[in-house]
Design a protein around this motif. Sequence first.
Motif, PDB file in Angstrom:
ATOM      1  N   GLU A 173      15.924 -18.196   2.222  1.00  0.00           N
ATOM      2  CA  GLU A 173      14.672 -18.046   1.489  1.00  0.00           C
ATOM      3  C   GLU A 173      14.556 -16.639   0.903  1.00  0.00           C
ATOM      4  N   PHE A 174      14.916 -15.633   1.709  1.00  0.00           N
ATOM      5  CA  PHE A 174      14.875 -14.253   1.236  1.00  0.00           C
ATOM      6  C   PHE A 174      15.848 -14.065   0.071  1.00  0.00           C
ATOM      7  N   MET A 175      17.010 -14.679   0.184  1.00  0.00           N
ATOM      8  CA  MET A 175      18.045 -14.547  -0.839  1.00  0.00           C
ATOM      9  C   MET A 175      17.580 -15.086  -2.193  1.00  0.00           C
ATOM     10  N   LYS A 176      16.646 -16.037  -2.178  1.00  0.00           N
ATOM     11  CA  LYS A 176      16.203 -16.690  -3.405  1.00  0.00           C
ATOM     12  C   LYS A 176      15.053 -15.968  -4.101  1.00  0.00           C
ATOM     13  N   PHE A 229      19.476  -6.161  -5.944  1.00  0.00           N
ATOM     14  CA  PHE A 229      18.545  -6.887  -5.092  1.00  0.00           C
ATOM     15  C   PHE A 229      18.032  -8.126  -5.812  1.00  0.00           C
ATOM     16  N   GLY A 230      17.445  -9.036  -5.016  1.00  0.00           N
ATOM     17  CA  GLY A 230      16.871 -10.237  -5.583  1.00  0.00           C
ATOM     18  C   GLY A 230      17.889 -11.335  -5.821  1.00  0.00           C
ATOM     19  N   LYS A 231      17.423 -12.469  -6.278  1.00  0.00           N
ATOM     20  CA  LYS A 231      18.256 -13.646  -6.495  1.00  0.00           C
ATOM     21  C   LYS A 231      19.452 -13.325  -7.377  1.00  0.00           C
ATOM     22  N   LYS A 232      20.627 -13.714  -6.886  1.00  0.00           N
ATOM     23  CA  LYS A 232      21.903 -13.483  -7.575  1.00  0.00           C
ATOM     24  C   LYS A 232      22.125 -12.008  -7.893  1.00  0.00           C
TER      25      LYS A 232
END
Length: 321
Positions: free
Chosen positions: A97-100, A128-131
């Motif tokens: 969830e954090f990764m997304k 940082f953040g998604k992808k």
Amino acid sequence: MQRWRSLEDIPPDWGRCVLTIGVFDGVHRGHAQLIGRAVKSAAVRGVPSVLMTFDPHPMEVVRPGSHPAQLTTLTRRADLVEELGVDVFCVMPFTHEFMKLTPTRYVHDLLVEKLHVTEVVIGDNFTFGKKAAGTVDTMRELGGRFGFEVDGVKLVGEHAVTFSSTYIRACVDAGDMAAAADALGRPHRVEGVVVHGDGRGRELGFPTANVAPPMHAAIPADGVYAGWFTVLSPGQTVGTTVPGKRAMAAISVGTNPTFSGRTRTVEAYVLDTDIDLYGQHVAVDFVEHVRGMRKFDSIDDLITAMGRDVDQTRKILASRP
């Protein structure tokens, strides 16, 4: 220093802070410069300095099974950053969830709403953040929107080598402990619990402590090393030392090829002591490579080599502070 296991540990009356973010595995000299900038800025602003790291390593969540060799345990990492003056050590659980989280939500939900940052200090290669879509420039743009400053710090190095955890892992993997120590600012450490081994060291006149390191620990290349041995468990004396004090040790890493071993082990012959270390939590600091691992033609040849290893270890460590 306060130690938070998640953002849920943030006190209800929490004010502003200066934040630095990263994995910080190794807490090497480059990290120390970055952390120092954050600590200094926090002192000038009169607010706490917060260091946010992650558990597990982000790579293990992004690509399961790709966890890099770990230079420091979380506990060791916390101890090292405390020495650098950090006020709060915050471990952020790295989940799917954090990764997304998009970069904007990452900053708004965590940095602004939860931590109330007044400044963020990050390395110039931080993403940082998604992808990993967020960069230092992204952080600056969001800082302008949400009202905090951003200090992007260029990574330090020497002799055309940038100090990084990846570089240090390569040094450790190659057995170049001098280069690893130069980048770390101290010898590379492996921690673990002393477990029962085959008992051959005692039979040969060199009783060793068989150290079982945690999963993913960065273990040096096979060979013999001069290093320091420290008992971390409370209440246990090693020779003339007490917990937290180090003793000289000749350390063997490998599979014991003379005995056709198959299991790779870390075994430390602690000089000038002979006590029961089983079950103790210990640390082994690798100072210098003494020789490579080899298969000897006879037990007597092995014993002779081990004697030379001990003599060489004494010489190396006698000249070290």
